[in-house]
Design a protein around this motif. Structure first.
Motif, PDB file in Angstrom:
ATOM      1  N   UNK A  46     -43.368  31.096 -74.987  1.00  0.00           N
ATOM      2  CA  UNK A  46     -44.121  29.888 -74.983  1.00  0.00           C
ATOM      3  C   UNK A  46     -43.876  28.835 -74.195  1.00  0.00           C
ATOM      4  N   UNK A  49     -45.439  29.391 -70.976  1.00  0.00           N
ATOM      5  CA  UNK A  49     -47.161  29.354 -70.876  1.00  0.00           C
ATOM      6  C   UNK A  49     -47.221  27.998 -70.756  1.00  0.00           C
ATOM      7  N   UNK A  50     -46.471  26.931 -71.837  1.00  0.00           N
ATOM      8  CA  UNK A  50     -47.032  25.619 -71.816  1.00  0.00           C
ATOM      9  C   UNK A  50     -46.648  25.095 -70.460  1.00  0.00           C
ATOM     10  N   UNK A  53     -49.409  25.371 -68.106  1.00  0.00           N
ATOM     11  CA  UNK A  53     -50.696  24.702 -68.607  1.00  0.00           C
ATOM     12  C   UNK A  53     -50.414  23.531 -67.804  1.00  0.00           C
ATOM     13  N   UNK A  56     -50.644  23.224 -64.366  1.00  0.00           N
ATOM     14  CA  UNK A  56     -52.052  23.392 -63.602  1.00  0.00           C
ATOM     15  C   UNK A  56     -52.967  22.284 -64.136  1.00  0.00           C
ATOM     16  N   UNK A  57     -52.850  21.536 -65.317  1.00  0.00           N
ATOM     17  CA  UNK A  57     -53.732  20.623 -65.990  1.00  0.00           C
ATOM     18  C   UNK A  57     -53.410  19.245 -65.074  1.00  0.00           C
ATOM     19  N   UNK A  60     -55.089  19.871 -61.536  1.00  0.00           N
ATOM     20  CA  UNK A  60     -56.481  19.738 -61.627  1.00  0.00           C
ATOM     21  C   UNK A  60     -56.832  18.141 -61.599  1.00  0.00           C
TER      22      UNK A  60
ATOM     23  N   UNK B 258     -47.846  28.513 -81.259  1.00  0.00           N
ATOM     24  CA  UNK B 258     -48.048  27.234 -81.143  1.00  0.00           C
ATOM     25  C   UNK B 258     -49.413  26.763 -80.547  1.00  0.00           C
ATOM     26  N   UNK B 259     -49.760  25.502 -80.813  1.00  0.00           N
ATOM     27  CA  UNK B 259     -51.153  25.134 -80.205  1.00  0.00           C
ATOM     28  C   UNK B 259     -51.078  23.749 -79.786  1.00  0.00           C
ATOM     29  N   UNK B 260     -51.850  23.549 -78.627  1.00  0.00           N
ATOM     30  CA  UNK B 260     -51.929  22.012 -78.363  1.00  0.00           C
ATOM     31  C   UNK B 260     -53.286  21.536 -78.803  1.00  0.00           C
ATOM     32  N   UNK B 268     -55.430  22.391 -74.851  1.00  0.00           N
ATOM     33  CA  UNK B 268     -54.711  22.963 -73.417  1.00  0.00           C
ATOM     34  C   UNK B 268     -54.614  24.706 -73.810  1.00  0.00           C
ATOM     35  N   UNK B 269     -53.811  24.985 -74.809  1.00  0.00           N
ATOM     36  CA  UNK B 269     -53.604  26.373 -74.832  1.00  0.00           C
ATOM     37  C   UNK B 269     -52.845  26.624 -76.387  1.00  0.00           C
ATOM     38  N   UNK B 270     -53.474  27.757 -76.839  1.00  0.00           N
ATOM     39  CA  UNK B 270     -52.677  28.232 -77.960  1.00  0.00           C
ATOM     40  C   UNK B 270     -51.612  29.499 -77.380  1.00  0.00           C
ATOM     41  N   UNK B 271     -50.696  29.385 -78.060  1.00  0.00           N
ATOM     42  CA  UNK B 271     -49.925  30.617 -77.455  1.00  0.00           C
ATOM     43  C   UNK B 271     -49.198  31.292 -78.971  1.00  0.00           C
ATOM     44  N   UNK B 284     -52.535  34.338 -75.657  1.00  0.00           N
ATOM     45  CA  UNK B 284     -52.993  33.274 -75.059  1.00  0.00           C
ATOM     46  C   UNK B 284     -54.410  32.470 -75.561  1.00  0.00           C
ATOM     47  N   UNK B 295     -59.087  24.904 -66.909  1.00  0.00           N
ATOM     48  CA  UNK B 295     -57.768  25.224 -67.456  1.00  0.00           C
ATOM     49  C   UNK B 295     -58.095  26.913 -68.025  1.00  0.00           C
TER      50      UNK B 295
END
Lengths: 121, 391
Positions: A46, A49-50, A53, A56-57, A60, B258-260, B268-271, B284, B295
């Motif tokens: 996790x 991955x975060x 992101x 990357x964000x 961008x 988890x999620x943003x 952004x992303x759920x993981x 993902x 994204x």
């Protein structure tokens, strides 16, 4: 001869030895964990991955504004700092530090490590 | 009747397992956690009530049992079904209380004698497992060992036992390794490391199985403590239009997630991570709104399969859904459509969705209600089968 993953692991272990560094991880740009040296019980996947992101964000966001790609993203909280930096086109490097860690040496070592990773991948 | 390996997917590859009288070798390349395979097969069969004979040659029998405990497998309860051929204690001059004691572990004949005796004692269809063929080879020499192995395989064939070997491919003679891979065993399972782009992992694959028409196929795996071997899928992508229920889908499916989220939507992303039926997968989830497309592109790389989640009551959003499949390059990957919100009035059925939008027959559409977990495990089973099924 050491395999690529062993060499990458060594880069991460060396970074972890720098004063104030609590954890180090290497992730692909698209958020897959490659390798992490962190206390067990934390979910490195996790975290990877975060961080991917986030970087990357940030890239961008700044390129949209014509400001080119940022060197790194630093997140500060009362409990520590998180630093993410690109390591070549395929990967990124992430560190967690203690709150009082000085960034000078850490950033220097991190840039060196990122360069090494870029060569290895 | 087949003897199962107890490794997820492997029994399927082998048409059900190992027939009686056959031999199998877990051929481990250096640097992988291959010894778990034998352990898992051993435990699986003991737990099913089978009789097993385990040959130790590199460590104390107790060490092996401790090792099994690491994975949460307590074999004390099966003590009467597990016989040990102790080929170690004599090496260090220790006493052994095991059923069969090899008096001189440096002589292969001494080992053969004990294996022969054990094979005669146990009922047909038992498993004889050689804990470490490599250590026997180190003690007795490569040629002697291989000749003995051929004999053991014949003995097992006649007595209808299943012989399983664990082997680590240290730098032995090229010819030794070659004949082990090609000639000596009925079945060879290769276990190695993989470096593919940014995926550094471990895989296993069937090199040979003379009773089934196997295609060369390999699977990524990871080892959980406790738990043992899981088929590993590093990335499954969940995408779909705004408010289709992607985050709910991930949260109901995952063991943890988890999620943003901001203002009620993913930005952004759920993981999520799921451990289910022998599979371990990381999931993902992308945001849905067009403004987050950069994204979506960024996190969709290296995906092995895609869930395309749609709101079944909002057909107008399906165009966006198709577009998202393009953005994520999902057309070339195994993908399925998750027709969510089936509990709401006006929800289209799977068939209606297929007809309306010309969805090809080979793309499954699974009706779900993510908020109440309805249909989500079916969806997972179907996608995972598409990812690992190889067709």
């Amino acid at each position: 001869m050491d395999s690529t993953i062993e060499l990458l692991e060594k880069v991460l272990t060396d970074l972890k030895k720098v004063g104030g560094v609590e954890a180090s991880a290497l992730a692909s740009r698209d958020g897959l964990l490659i390798k992490a040296i962190m206390p067990s019980g934390q979910h490195a996947e996790t975290f990877a991955a975060m961080s991917a992101t986030m970087l990357g964000a940030a890239e961008t966001a700044t390129t949209e504004l014509g400001k080119r790609i940022p060197e790194r993203v630093i997140v500060e909280s009362d409990h520590g700092k998180l630093i993410a930096t690109g390591a070549g086109p395929k990967a990124l490097l992430v560190l967690l530090t203690t709150p009082e860690a000085g960034l000078g040496l850490i950033l220097l070592e991190m840039d060196k490590a990122a360069q090494n990773v870029k060569e290895l991948l | 009747m087949m003897v199962e390996t107890g490794i997820p997917k492997l029994d399927e590859f082998l048409d059900g397992g190992i027939p009686k009288g056959k031999s199998l070798i877990y051929f481990n390349h250096l640097g992988v956690e291959g010894d778990v395979f034998g352990m898992q097969t051993l435990y699986h069969n003991l737990a099913k009530g089978g009789t097993c004979v385990y040959v130790t040659s590199s460590s104390n029998p107790e060490t092996m049992k401790d090792h099994l405990r690491e994975f949460g497998w307590n074999i004390k309860q099966f003590d009467d079904k597990l016989l040990i051929i102790d080929g170690f204690s004599s090496l260090i001059g220790g006493l052994s209380t095991e059923n069969y004691v090899v008096s001189n572990p440096e002589s292969i004949d001494s080992m053969t004698e004990m294996i022969d005796r054990a094979m005669k004692d146990v009922p047909k269809g038992s498993i004889i497992m050689v804990g470490s063929l490599s250590s026997i080879m180190d003690l007795c020499g490569e040629e002697n060992t291989l000749n003995a192995v051929k004999m053991w395989n014949r003995m097992a064939m006649i007595r209808e036992h299943v012989l399983i070997y664990n082997f680590t491919a240290w730098p032995y003679e090229e010819s030794t390794l070659k004949s082990m891979k090609n000639d000596i065993f009925n079945c060879v399972i290769s276990i190695g490391g993989i470096e593919e782009r940014v995926i550094f992992g471990q895989y296993f694959g069937v090199l040979k199985a003379d009773w089934s028409k196997v295609e060369m196929r390999s699977m990524l795996f990871r080892v959980l403590r406790p738990g043992g071997i899981r088929i590993y899928i590093p990335k499954i992508l969940v995408t779909g239009p705004f408010n289709a229920g992607k985050s709910s889908f991930i949260h109901s499916l995952s063991t943890r997630a988890v999620s943003v989220d901001r203002l009620g939507t993913t930005i952004a992303l759920d993981h999520g991570h799921i451990d289910y039926k022998g599979f371990s997968a990381d999931i993902f989830g992308t945001p849905g709104q067009e403004r987050f497309d950069p994204i979506i592109k960024m996190i969709s790389g290296e995906a092995m399969g895609i869930f395309l989640v749609v709101d079944s009551t909002l057909p107008k959003d399906f165009i966006r859904a198709k577009q998202m499949l393009e953005i994520t390059k999902g057309y070339g990957l195994p993908h399925i459509i998750v027709a969510n919100k089936q509990d709401l009035p006006g929800a289209l059925s799977a068939d209606e969705i297929r007809n309306h939008f010309n969805i090809p027959k080979d793309v499954p559409i699974v009706p779900t209600v993510a908020t109440s977990k309805k249909g989500i495990y079916e969806a997972f089973d179907i996608l995972v089968e598409k990812i690992t099924g190889g067709d």
